[in-house]
Design a protein around this motif. Structure first.
Motif, PDB file in Angstrom:
ATOM      1  N   PRO A  79       0.814  -1.229   0.000  1.00  0.00           N
ATOM      2  CA  PRO A  79       0.000   0.000   0.000  1.00  0.00           C
ATOM      3  C   PRO A  79       0.847   1.279   0.000  1.00  0.00           C
ATOM      4  N   LEU A  80       1.984   1.247   0.687  1.00  0.00           N
ATOM      5  CA  LEU A  80       2.855   2.424   0.722  1.00  0.00           C
ATOM      6  C   LEU A  80       3.457   2.722  -0.654  1.00  0.00           C
ATOM      7  N   VAL A  81       3.867   1.669  -1.351  1.00  0.00           N
ATOM      8  CA  VAL A  81       4.451   1.836  -2.683  1.00  0.00           C
ATOM      9  C   VAL A  81       3.417   2.410  -3.646  1.00  0.00           C
ATOM     10  N   TYR A  82       2.219   1.847  -3.622  1.00  0.00           N
ATOM     11  CA  TYR A  82       1.202   2.301  -4.572  1.00  0.00           C
ATOM     12  C   TYR A  82       0.639   3.669  -4.221  1.00  0.00           C
ATOM     13  N   GLN A  83       0.590   3.999  -2.948  1.00  0.00           N
ATOM     14  CA  GLN A  83       0.182   5.349  -2.562  1.00  0.00           C
ATOM     15  C   GLN A  83       1.162   6.362  -3.144  1.00  0.00           C
ATOM     16  N   ARG A  84       2.448   6.067  -3.016  1.00  0.00           N
ATOM     17  CA  ARG A  84       3.483   6.954  -3.557  1.00  0.00           C
ATOM     18  C   ARG A  84       3.401   7.010  -5.082  1.00  0.00           C
ATOM     19  N   LEU A  85       3.187   5.846  -5.717  1.00  0.00           N
ATOM     20  CA  LEU A  85       3.059   5.815  -7.174  1.00  0.00           C
ATOM     21  C   LEU A  85       1.891   6.684  -7.629  1.00  0.00           C
ATOM     22  N   PHE A  86       0.738   6.537  -6.983  1.00  0.00           N
ATOM     23  CA  PHE A  86      -0.453   7.282  -7.380  1.00  0.00           C
ATOM     24  C   PHE A  86      -0.296   8.778  -7.128  1.00  0.00           C
ATOM     25  N   GLU A  87       0.436   9.142  -6.075  1.00  0.00           N
ATOM     26  CA  GLU A  87       0.680  10.563  -5.809  1.00  0.00           C
ATOM     27  C   GLU A  87       1.630  11.159  -6.843  1.00  0.00           C
ATOM     28  N   HIS A 103       2.333   9.849  -9.863  1.00  0.00           N
ATOM     29  CA  HIS A 103       1.832   9.617 -11.221  1.00  0.00           C
ATOM     30  C   HIS A 103       0.331   9.307 -11.144  1.00  0.00           C
ATOM     31  N   PRO A 104      -0.509  10.331 -10.956  1.00  0.00           N
ATOM     32  CA  PRO A 104      -1.943  10.108 -10.788  1.00  0.00           C
ATOM     33  C   PRO A 104      -2.588   9.317 -11.934  1.00  0.00           C
ATOM     34  N   GLU A 105      -2.005   9.402 -13.097  1.00  0.00           N
ATOM     35  CA  GLU A 105      -2.558   8.684 -14.253  1.00  0.00           C
ATOM     36  C   GLU A 105      -2.504   7.170 -14.070  1.00  0.00           C
ATOM     37  N   THR A 106      -1.708   6.697 -13.141  1.00  0.00           N
ATOM     38  CA  THR A 106      -1.592   5.249 -12.944  1.00  0.00           C
ATOM     39  C   THR A 106      -2.785   4.649 -12.207  1.00  0.00           C
ATOM     40  N   ARG A 107      -3.558   5.468 -11.512  1.00  0.00           N
ATOM     41  CA  ARG A 107      -4.736   4.951 -10.789  1.00  0.00           C
ATOM     42  C   ARG A 107      -5.668   4.195 -11.721  1.00  0.00           C
ATOM     43  N   THR A 108      -5.863   4.724 -12.907  1.00  0.00           N
ATOM     44  CA  THR A 108      -6.817   4.118 -13.843  1.00  0.00           C
ATOM     45  C   THR A 108      -6.275   2.846 -14.485  1.00  0.00           C
ATOM     46  N   MET A 109      -5.020   2.536 -14.253  1.00  0.00           N
ATOM     47  CA  MET A 109      -4.423   1.339 -14.834  1.00  0.00           C
ATOM     48  C   MET A 109      -4.793   0.075 -14.059  1.00  0.00           C
ATOM     49  N   PHE A 110      -5.416   0.253 -12.899  1.00  0.00           N
ATOM     50  CA  PHE A 110      -5.778  -0.882 -12.057  1.00  0.00           C
ATOM     51  C   PHE A 110      -7.288  -0.952 -11.894  1.00  0.00           C
ATOM     52  N   ARG A 111      -7.833  -2.148 -12.057  1.00  0.00           N
ATOM     53  CA  ARG A 111      -9.264  -2.361 -11.872  1.00  0.00           C
ATOM     54  C   ARG A 111      -9.641  -2.093 -10.421  1.00  0.00           C
ATOM     55  N   ALA A 127      12.195   3.559  -8.829  1.00  0.00           N
ATOM     56  CA  ALA A 127      12.547   4.682  -7.952  1.00  0.00           C
ATOM     57  C   ALA A 127      11.490   4.861  -6.861  1.00  0.00           C
ATOM     58  N   ILE A 128      10.232   4.591  -7.203  1.00  0.00           N
ATOM     59  CA  ILE A 128       9.152   4.663  -6.207  1.00  0.00           C
ATOM     60  C   ILE A 128       9.421   3.647  -5.096  1.00  0.00           C
ATOM     61  N   ILE A 129       9.839   2.455  -5.468  1.00  0.00           N
ATOM     62  CA  ILE A 129      10.164   1.423  -4.473  1.00  0.00           C
ATOM     63  C   ILE A 129      11.325   1.893  -3.600  1.00  0.00           C
ATOM     64  N   ARG A 130      12.371   2.407  -4.233  1.00  0.00           N
ATOM     65  CA  ARG A 130      13.524   2.916  -3.469  1.00  0.00           C
ATOM     66  C   ARG A 130      13.104   4.002  -2.495  1.00  0.00           C
ATOM     67  N   ASP A 131      12.318   4.964  -2.960  1.00  0.00           N
ATOM     68  CA  ASP A 131      11.906   6.080  -2.111  1.00  0.00           C
ATOM     69  C   ASP A 131      11.019   5.616  -0.958  1.00  0.00           C
ATOM     70  N   THR A 132      10.191   4.631  -1.215  1.00  0.00           N
ATOM     71  CA  THR A 132       9.339   4.082  -0.161  1.00  0.00           C
ATOM     72  C   THR A 132      10.191   3.386   0.894  1.00  0.00           C
ATOM     73  N   LEU A 133      11.176   2.623   0.454  1.00  0.00           N
ATOM     74  CA  LEU A 133      12.090   1.967   1.395  1.00  0.00           C
ATOM     75  C   LEU A 133      12.853   2.999   2.212  1.00  0.00           C
ATOM     76  N   ARG A 134      13.355   4.020   1.545  1.00  0.00           N
ATOM     77  CA  ARG A 134      14.136   5.065   2.232  1.00  0.00           C
ATOM     78  C   ARG A 134      13.302   5.702   3.341  1.00  0.00           C
TER      79      ARG A 134
END
Length: 134
Positions: A24-32, A34-42, A97-104
């Motif tokens: 959830p942390l990774v995807y929250q960061r991804l969606f923030e 890159h908001p366009e990615t929200r629509t890529m998931f059902r 990079a989103i994964i790296r930043d979430t880990l950091r």
């Protein structure tokens, strides 16, 4: 057994001790970022897809940063696959990079300069590797 894991592996090990599931942390960061990615998931079933996608990515990262026994090849294959879905190569690479930043952020004070250097080098290598046609 290696008592001194590589910094990439170490960052995941510490994160696993702090958080049972950081999907959830990774995807929250991804969606923030890159908001366009929200629509890529059902709406239904997307948590399973997200978890699976992240698990495969982590497996590829650990192999890429480690012994390169084969799982890392998923990166080049998935660049092509995601391109077919309409996901740009740049966005695909940004996920790492989103994964790296979430880990950091999750590691806080336990994020070391060695981890930062290793992740920076890994991101450059992944970008170069993903540019090679599968």
């Amino acid at each position: 057994m290696n008592t001194f894991p590589n910094p990439i592996e170490q960052s995941f090990e510490i994160a696993a001790q702090r958080c049972a599931d950081f999907t959830p942390l990774v995807y929250q960061r991804l969606f923030e970022a890159h908001p366009e990615t929200r629509t890529m998931f059902r709406a239904q079933g997307s948590d399973l897809v997200k978890g699976s996608m992240l698990a495969l990515t982590i497996e590829a990262i650990l192999d890429f940063a480690g012994e390169r026994r084969g799982h890392f090849r998923m990166i080049a294959c998935e660049v092509v696959s995601h391109d077919a879905y309409g996901t740009s190569r740049e966005l695909f690479i940004a996920f790492f990079a989103i994964i790296r930043d979430t880990l950091r952020d999750l590691l806080g004070d336990e994020w070391t300069p060695d981890m930062a250097l290793a992740w920076d080098a890994l991101l450059v290598e992944v970008d170069t590797y993903a540019g090679i046609p599968a």
